[in-house]
Design a protein around this motif. Structure first.
Motif, PDB file in Angstrom:
ATOM      1  N   SER A  23     -73.409  71.624  20.874  1.00  9.91           N
ATOM      2  CA  SER A  23     -73.679  70.337  20.033  1.00  9.91           C
ATOM      3  C   SER A  23     -73.139  69.142  20.809  1.00  9.91           C
ATOM      4  O   SER A  23     -73.980  68.103  20.468  1.00  9.91           O
ATOM      5  CB  SER A  23     -73.202  70.542  18.747  1.00  9.91           C
ATOM      6  N   LEU A  24     -72.019  69.184  21.477  1.00 14.11           N
ATOM      7  CA  LEU A  24     -71.777  68.044  22.179  1.00 14.11           C
ATOM      8  C   LEU A  24     -72.895  67.558  23.238  1.00 14.11           C
ATOM      9  O   LEU A  24     -72.883  66.260  23.699  1.00 14.11           O
ATOM     10  CB  LEU A  24     -70.465  68.235  22.752  1.00 14.11           C
ATOM     11  N   ALA A  25     -73.471  68.390  23.693  1.00 16.42           N
ATOM     12  CA  ALA A  25     -74.623  68.212  24.772  1.00 16.42           C
ATOM     13  C   ALA A  25     -75.716  67.570  24.263  1.00 16.42           C
ATOM     14  O   ALA A  25     -76.200  66.356  24.721  1.00 16.42           O
ATOM     15  CB  ALA A  25     -75.101  69.188  25.603  1.00 16.42           C
ATOM     16  N   VAL A  26     -76.190  67.824  22.869  1.00 21.26           N
ATOM     17  CA  VAL A  26     -77.187  67.106  21.941  1.00 21.26           C
ATOM     18  C   VAL A  26     -76.846  65.952  21.915  1.00 21.26           C
ATOM     19  O   VAL A  26     -77.259  64.805  21.786  1.00 21.26           O
ATOM     20  CB  VAL A  26     -77.639  68.041  20.773  1.00 21.26           C
ATOM     21  N   ALA A  27     -75.496  65.692  21.401  1.00 20.32           N
ATOM     22  CA  ALA A  27     -75.042  64.342  20.895  1.00 20.32           C
ATOM     23  C   ALA A  27     -74.668  63.347  21.901  1.00 20.32           C
ATOM     24  O   ALA A  27     -75.175  62.123  21.676  1.00 20.32           O
ATOM     25  CB  ALA A  27     -73.633  64.605  20.116  1.00 20.32           C
ATOM     26  N   GLN A  28     -74.281  63.861  23.178  1.00 16.22           N
ATOM     27  CA  GLN A  28     -74.266  62.985  24.135  1.00 16.22           C
ATOM     28  C   GLN A  28     -75.628  62.416  24.639  1.00 16.22           C
ATOM     29  O   GLN A  28     -75.738  61.222  25.159  1.00 16.22           O
ATOM     30  CB  GLN A  28     -73.503  63.880  25.374  1.00 16.22           C
ATOM     31  N   ALA A  29     -76.509  63.269  24.472  1.00  9.77           N
ATOM     32  CA  ALA A  29     -78.089  63.065  24.900  1.00  9.77           C
ATOM     33  C   ALA A  29     -78.550  61.835  24.066  1.00  9.77           C
ATOM     34  O   ALA A  29     -78.969  60.919  24.378  1.00  9.77           O
ATOM     35  CB  ALA A  29     -79.107  64.235  25.244  1.00  9.77           C
ATOM     36  N   LYS A  30     -78.143  62.086  22.725  1.00 11.28           N
ATOM     37  CA  LYS A  30     -78.535  60.900  21.778  1.00 11.28           C
ATOM     38  C   LYS A  30     -77.869  59.739  21.833  1.00 11.28           C
ATOM     39  O   LYS A  30     -78.354  58.621  22.020  1.00 11.28           O
ATOM     40  CB  LYS A  30     -78.286  61.306  20.543  1.00 11.28           C
ATOM     41  N   LEU A  31     -76.515  59.690  22.320  1.00  9.01           N
ATOM     42  CA  LEU A  31     -75.708  58.653  22.700  1.00  9.01           C
ATOM     43  C   LEU A  31     -76.487  57.768  24.014  1.00  9.01           C
ATOM     44  O   LEU A  31     -76.534  56.703  24.050  1.00  9.01           O
ATOM     45  CB  LEU A  31     -74.306  59.020  23.126  1.00  9.01           C
ATOM     46  N   ASN A  32     -76.675  58.630  24.993  1.00  9.40           N
ATOM     47  CA  ASN A  32     -77.259  58.029  26.314  1.00  9.40           C
ATOM     48  C   ASN A  32     -78.529  57.328  25.969  1.00  9.40           C
ATOM     49  O   ASN A  32     -78.799  56.610  26.486  1.00  9.40           O
ATOM     50  CB  ASN A  32     -77.400  59.155  27.174  1.00  9.40           C
TER      51      ASN A  32
END
Length: 127
Positions: A95-104
């Motif tokens: 879930s952190l990979a998805v959240a980081q992609a959204k932040l980027n």
């Protein structure tokens, strides 16, 4: 009483340290890394597609029912991507990979809006 924390930037320190590291993942770890990189790239690209379509739909000057419904649908899809794309809810996806992609993506979109760059943020390709 709230306690203030002092944040020092790297350039203020008298020296900088760095570590060069090499990893040797197992085949299962390689698979999980590939899945997470793919999902991260997919999230970023989906957000680009959704926001570029929203931008074009909002440029219509008159109210059209189908356009308004499509805008509402895209806004919902942007908020809950994993509901609409089932590959994001696999157990191996972090879930952190998805959240980081959204932040980027949000950072790239904010830069686009702030500086009115000539083009949208670009989609990412597999390296």
């Amino acid at each position: 009483m709230a306690r203030k924390q002092l944040m020092i930037s790297m350039s203020d320190l008298p020296y900088h340290l760095g570590i060069k590291m090499r990893i040797y993942p197992s085949s299962q770890q390689k698979r999980i890394i590939a899945i997470n990189c793919g999902v991260s790239r997919g999230v970023y690209n989906k957000l680009i597609a959704i926001n570029s379509e929203l931008l074009h739909l909002r440029k219509t000057g008159i109210y059209i029912q189908t356009v308004a419904e499509r805008i509402e649908t895209l806004e919902l899809r942007k908020k809950k991507l994993s509901k609409y794309y089932s590959y994001m809810s696999v157990n191996d996806v972090d879930s952190l990979a998805v959240a980081q992609a959204k932040l980027n993506y949000n950072a790239a979109w904010n830069m686009f809006k702030k500086f009115t760059l000539p083009a949208f943020p670009n989609t990412t390709r597999k390296a």
